[in-house]
Design a protein around this motif. Structure first.
Motif, PDB file in Angstrom:
ATOM      1  N   PRO A 105       9.707  18.608   2.089  1.00 59.97           N
ATOM      2  CA  PRO A 105      11.714  19.438   2.170  1.00 59.97           C
ATOM      3  C   PRO A 105      12.468  17.945   1.580  1.00 59.97           C
ATOM      4  O   PRO A 105      11.749  16.989   1.855  1.00 59.97           O
ATOM      5  N   ALA A 106      13.519  18.415   1.071  1.00 56.05           N
ATOM      6  CA  ALA A 106      14.473  16.921   0.599  1.00 56.05           C
ATOM      7  C   ALA A 106      14.687  16.067   2.328  1.00 56.05           C
ATOM      8  O   ALA A 106      14.924  16.807   2.759  1.00 56.05           O
ATOM      9  N   GLY A 107      14.463  15.025   2.087  1.00 55.87           N
ATOM     10  CA  GLY A 107      14.692  14.281   2.823  1.00 55.87           C
ATOM     11  C   GLY A 107      14.757  14.376   4.109  1.00 55.87           C
ATOM     12  O   GLY A 107      14.960  14.125   5.555  1.00 55.87           O
ATOM     13  N   SER A 108      13.083  14.629   4.289  1.00 59.07           N
ATOM     14  CA  SER A 108      12.311  14.735   5.103  1.00 59.07           C
ATOM     15  C   SER A 108      10.914  13.709   4.191  1.00 59.07           C
ATOM     16  O   SER A 108      10.470  13.071   3.711  1.00 59.07           O
ATOM     17  N   HIS A 117       0.635  -0.911   0.120  1.00 57.93           N
ATOM     18  CA  HIS A 117       0.328   0.152   0.037  1.00 57.93           C
ATOM     19  C   HIS A 117       1.007   1.437   0.189  1.00 57.93           C
ATOM     20  O   HIS A 117       0.889   2.708   0.495  1.00 57.93           O
ATOM     21  N   GLY A 118       2.031   1.087  -0.543  1.00 56.65           N
ATOM     22  CA  GLY A 118       3.162   1.862  -0.930  1.00 56.65           C
ATOM     23  C   GLY A 118       3.147   2.222  -2.477  1.00 56.65           C
ATOM     24  O   GLY A 118       2.203   2.124  -2.772  1.00 56.65           O
ATOM     25  N   PHE A 119       3.246   3.529  -2.312  1.00 54.20           N
ATOM     26  CA  PHE A 119       2.963   4.751  -3.958  1.00 54.20           C
ATOM     27  C   PHE A 119       4.918   5.515  -4.446  1.00 54.20           C
ATOM     28  O   PHE A 119       4.846   5.455  -3.344  1.00 54.20           O
ATOM     29  N   LYS A 120       4.572   5.451  -5.364  1.00 58.90           N
ATOM     30  CA  LYS A 120       6.170   5.928  -5.362  1.00 58.90           C
ATOM     31  C   LYS A 120       5.740   7.209  -6.865  1.00 58.90           C
ATOM     32  O   LYS A 120       4.959   6.527  -7.844  1.00 58.90           O
ATOM     33  N   ALA A 121       6.266   7.972  -6.594  1.00 62.23           N
ATOM     34  CA  ALA A 121       5.698   9.232  -7.686  1.00 62.23           C
ATOM     35  C   ALA A 121       7.357  10.336  -7.911  1.00 62.23           C
ATOM     36  O   ALA A 121       7.786  10.549  -6.758  1.00 62.23           O
ATOM     37  N   GLY A 122       8.983   9.853  -8.761  1.00 64.98           N
ATOM     38  CA  GLY A 122       9.952  10.271  -8.687  1.00 64.98           C
ATOM     39  C   GLY A 122      10.782  10.242  -7.251  1.00 64.98           C
ATOM     40  O   GLY A 122      10.320   8.670  -7.124  1.00 64.98           O
ATOM     41  N   ASP A 123      10.973  10.986  -6.428  1.00 61.71           N
ATOM     42  CA  ASP A 123      11.842  10.542  -5.676  1.00 61.71           C
ATOM     43  C   ASP A 123      10.769  10.576  -4.068  1.00 61.71           C
ATOM     44  O   ASP A 123      11.463  10.536  -2.947  1.00 61.71           O
ATOM     45  N   LEU A 124       9.669  10.529  -4.463  1.00 60.88           N
ATOM     46  CA  LEU A 124       8.700  10.479  -3.188  1.00 60.88           C
ATOM     47  C   LEU A 124       8.097   9.476  -2.740  1.00 60.88           C
ATOM     48  O   LEU A 124       6.946   8.232  -4.261  1.00 60.88           O
ATOM     49  N   GLU A 125       7.838   8.953  -2.065  1.00 61.92           N
ATOM     50  CA  GLU A 125       7.046   7.817  -1.587  1.00 61.92           C
ATOM     51  C   GLU A 125       6.184   8.387  -0.930  1.00 61.92           C
ATOM     52  O   GLU A 125       6.593   8.835   0.093  1.00 61.92           O
ATOM     53  N   THR A 169       1.305   9.367   4.169  1.00 57.10           N
ATOM     54  CA  THR A 169       2.575  10.299   4.652  1.00 57.10           C
ATOM     55  C   THR A 169       3.103  10.681   3.079  1.00 57.10           C
ATOM     56  O   THR A 169       3.001   9.124   2.642  1.00 57.10           O
ATOM     57  N   VAL A 170       3.621  11.640   2.756  1.00 55.64           N
ATOM     58  CA  VAL A 170       4.958  11.579   1.460  1.00 55.64           C
ATOM     59  C   VAL A 170       6.404  12.093   1.969  1.00 55.64           C
ATOM     60  O   VAL A 170       6.928  12.972   3.056  1.00 55.64           O
ATOM     61  N   LYS A 171       7.146  10.153   2.321  1.00 54.59           N
ATOM     62  CA  LYS A 171       9.022  10.603   2.116  1.00 54.59           C
ATOM     63  C   LYS A 171       9.508  11.184   0.804  1.00 54.59           C
ATOM     64  O   LYS A 171       9.074  10.792  -0.397  1.00 54.59           O
ATOM     65  N   ASN A 172      10.378  12.235   1.352  1.00 54.02           N
ATOM     66  CA  ASN A 172      11.078  12.979   0.161  1.00 54.02           C
ATOM     67  C   ASN A 172      12.128  12.255   0.256  1.00 54.02           C
ATOM     68  O   ASN A 172      12.858  12.799   0.906  1.00 54.02           O
ATOM     69  N   VAL A 219      16.091  17.929  -3.316  1.00 57.00           N
ATOM     70  CA  VAL A 219      14.658  18.569  -3.686  1.00 57.00           C
ATOM     71  C   VAL A 219      14.210  18.624  -3.246  1.00 57.00           C
ATOM     72  O   VAL A 219      13.055  18.247  -3.141  1.00 57.00           O
ATOM     73  N   ALA A 220      13.730  20.304  -2.162  1.00 55.69           N
ATOM     74  CA  ALA A 220      11.925  19.979  -2.010  1.00 55.69           C
ATOM     75  C   ALA A 220      10.918  19.719  -3.286  1.00 55.69           C
ATOM     76  O   ALA A 220      11.299  20.384  -4.205  1.00 55.69           O
ATOM     77  N   ASP A 221       9.902  19.303  -3.161  1.00 57.34           N
ATOM     78  CA  ASP A 221       9.005  19.245  -3.685  1.00 57.34           C
ATOM     79  C   ASP A 221       7.651  19.530  -3.153  1.00 57.34           C
ATOM     80  O   ASP A 221       7.493  20.397  -1.997  1.00 57.34           O
ATOM     81  N   ARG A 222       6.778  19.896  -3.471  1.00 55.11           N
ATOM     82  CA  ARG A 222       5.290  20.447  -3.759  1.00 55.11           C
ATOM     83  C   ARG A 222       3.950  19.299  -3.343  1.00 55.11           C
ATOM     84  O   ARG A 222       3.716  19.335  -4.546  1.00 55.11           O
ATOM     85  N   LEU A 223       2.466  19.095  -2.805  1.00 49.87           N
ATOM     86  CA  LEU A 223       2.105  18.214  -3.105  1.00 49.87           C
ATOM     87  C   LEU A 223       0.918  19.774  -3.414  1.00 49.87           C
ATOM     88  O   LEU A 223       0.374  20.543  -2.119  1.00 49.87           O
ATOM     89  N   VAL A 224       0.688  19.745  -4.553  1.00 52.88           N
ATOM     90  CA  VAL A 224      -0.455  20.714  -5.184  1.00 52.88           C
ATOM     91  C   VAL A 224      -1.629  20.381  -5.382  1.00 52.88           C
ATOM     92  O   VAL A 224      -2.545  21.810  -5.249  1.00 52.88           O
TER      93      VAL A 224
END
Length: 176
Positions: free
Chosen positions: A116-119, A40-48, A69-72, A76-81
């Motif tokens: 945030p990156a790494g967070s 029940h986990g999903f990925k998009a680029g560097d995001l889990e 939860t979104v783990k980066n 580089v930081a990303d944003r759920l828009v």
């Protein structure tokens, strides 16, 4: 004349091949069960994106909340828009907060939620969360429904929300 029982006892594993076969079988079982834990986990680029879930709604309810939860893992930081789902007319990112007077407020977040990156950022009860507004069907315990999350850099990913029991405290869904 008595015979020793030990002389006729058969070893549990007769050969190295049998031992190896059992070890391989045990590892396959472990892998299969671990796959279920992470299914029940999903990925998009560097995001889990970990375990999207919701609660069952009462009959006639027009809104439902969604959590994940979104783990980066990137640099580089990303944003759920934004979020879109067929279960509702629209979906918005909201935040609950308590002001200095102790009054709890809920408001729509404009500009999205930074990851945030790494967070890791948790959308959870009492904090950031997703509001599915204008439900087209009730959400029932055990149901799943899909939603598409749009991220500024990672793009879009479709995830499956699992519905827990109505009004209850959800299980720990922090594992991915």
């Amino acid at each position: 004349m008595t015979r020793s029982v030990r002389a006729h006892a058969r070893p549990l594993f007769r050969s190295l091949e049998e031992r190896f076969g059992i070890a391989v079988f045990a590892l396959l079982l472990l892998f299969a069960s671990a796959h279920q834990l992470f299914a029940h986990g999903f990925k998009a680029g560097d995001l889990e994106i970990g375990h999207p879930w919701s609660r069952a709604t009462p009959a006639g309810a027009k809104v439902a909340a969604g959590y994940l939860t979104v783990k980066n893992t990137g640099a580089v930081a990303d944003r759920l828009v934004s979020i879109q789902s067929d279960v509702s007319a629209k979906a918005e990112i909201h935040e609950m907060a308590v002001d200095a007077k102790g009054v709890m407020t809920m408001r729509q977040v404009t500009g999205g939620v930074e990851i945030p990156a790494g967070s890791e950022v948790a959308l959870k009860p009492g904090a950031y969360h997703i509001m599915f507004i204008g439900l087209k069907v009730p959400v029932k315990e055990g149901d799943t429904f899909s939603a598409t999350l749009a991220f500024e850099k990672a793009g879009t990913v479709t995830v499956e929300f699992q519905a827990d029991k109505m009004g209850g405290q959800s299980q720990d869904h922090s594992g991915h």
